[in-house]
Design a protein around this motif. Structure first.
Motif, PDB file in Angstrom:
ATOM      1  N   ARG A  59       0.843  -1.193   0.000  1.00  0.00           N
ATOM      2  CA  ARG A  59       0.000   0.000   0.000  1.00  0.00           C
ATOM      3  C   ARG A  59       0.882   1.248   0.000  1.00  0.00           C
ATOM      4  N   SER A  99       0.704   5.517   0.083  1.00  0.00           N
ATOM      5  CA  SER A  99      -0.112   6.706   0.346  1.00  0.00           C
ATOM      6  C   SER A  99       0.644   7.935  -0.150  1.00  0.00           C
ATOM      7  N   GLU A 139      -1.603  -0.878  -4.112  1.00  0.00           N
ATOM      8  CA  GLU A 139      -2.735  -0.025  -3.777  1.00  0.00           C
ATOM      9  C   GLU A 139      -2.188   1.389  -3.600  1.00  0.00           C
ATOM     10  N   PHE A 199      -3.240   5.053  -2.498  1.00  0.00           N
ATOM     11  CA  PHE A 199      -4.245   5.860  -1.823  1.00  0.00           C
ATOM     12  C   PHE A 199      -3.887   7.340  -1.984  1.00  0.00           C
ATOM     13  N   ALA A 217      -0.743   2.228   5.709  1.00  0.00           N
ATOM     14  CA  ALA A 217      -0.001   2.174   4.445  1.00  0.00           C
ATOM     15  C   ALA A 217       1.360   1.575   4.742  1.00  0.00           C
TER      16      ALA A 217
END
Length: 288
Positions: free
Chosen positions: A94, A96, A123, A125, A138
């Motif tokens: 993840r 961010s 991912e 964000f 994250a």
């Protein structure tokens, strides 16, 4: 017996103060939050919250248990972070990053990263707030402000350069003294925000916004002049960099990870790929 997972619901409700807020944070229905809190109270044989019209508030007993619940949560996250060390070069990572940077700088370049790491799922964000890396909201964060929190690995990634932008139609046959502006939120301490306030120097201010995409659309639509990061010049075909020699303040971009998570092979591989990406000529062309 108490379900240890109910502590997540307890802490989410403490932090959010409402069932709706806790449910949004945990991505469940609000009825699930209420049911899990009821189950926790039943297992402990204690009332942890007073159900009030204005929100759920901790009882004295709830306050007494809160610090211990925080410790349990931190131990769990520490376990989870260290377990990542045993992972392979596959799985989920993840990232961010700020919204505009995510959409117009990072996302168009991630194809190179995905080609290099085909078994890793990303991912991304787009978030204006700072997520908690300790709680694994994250794995990697890109931030415009250097964090001061202990336990983080911080690397300078790039210098974000800014310029003065408008549209060709607006600038045609218009004296600089007659320019009209859009600026960022008032009293901001951000360097390029302060630079713009000084640059306006008494000229007409039409709009303020905390969103760079709003300001880019303002400039591209021919309404006036603003300051934008250079990578946003690709967000609209009408955006034109003002040619006058100006020295807008630059900002550093930081790559941040928790010191436990960086030992994960997949997280380390993504972080190294991001570092290589921002060192590439293609990214340099976007930033300058």
């Amino acid at each position: 017996m108490m379900n240890w997972d109910d502590l997540r619901y307890f802490l989410a409700l403490v932090d959010s103060t409402t069932l709706t807020g806790a449910a949004r944070r945990l991505q469940v229905e609000h009825t699930t939050v209420a049911r899990r809190i009821d189950a926790l109270e039943k297992a402990l044989q204690l009332r942890l919250f007073d159900r009030l019209v204005r929100g759920w508030q901790l009882t004295a007993e709830g306050h007494e248990l809160l610090s211990q619940a925080r410790e349990v949560e931190e131990r769990w996250f520490s376990f989870e972070r260290k377990a990542l060390n045993m992972g392979k070069l596959e799985g989920l990572v993840r990232i961010s990053a700020p919204p505009a940077l995510s959409a117009f700088l990072l996302a168009p370049q991630l194809k190179f990263l995905s080609q290099a790491l085909p078994d890793i799922e990303l991912e991304l964000f787009a978030e204006s707030h700072h997520v908690s890396l300790g709680k694994r909201e994250a794995d990697i964060a890109l931030r415009m402000v250097r964090p001061q929190t202990a336990g983080l690995v911080i690397k300078p990634l790039a210098a974000i350069q800014y310029g003065v932008y408008s549209s060709k139609a607006y600038l045609k046959n218009r004296e600089e003294a007659a320019w009209e502006f859009a600026a960022y939120e008032k009293n901001s301490a951000t360097p390029h925000h302060q630079w713009l306030e000084n640059y306006i120097n008494g000229r007409k201010l039409i709009l303020r916004s905390n969103d760079q995409l709003v300001l880019s659309q303002f400039a591209a639509s021919g309404m006036g002049v603003t300051v934008l990061p250079h990578y946003l010049r690709h967000s609209h075909r009408n955006l034109l960099k003002v040619e006058q020699e100006v020295d807008v303040a630059a900002r550093k971009l930081w790559l941040v990870m928790h010191e436990d998570v960086r030992r994960s092979p997949r997280v380390r591989a993504v972080a190294d790929s991001l570092i290589d990406l921002f060192a590439s000529k293609a990214m340099n062309d976007m930033l300058t």
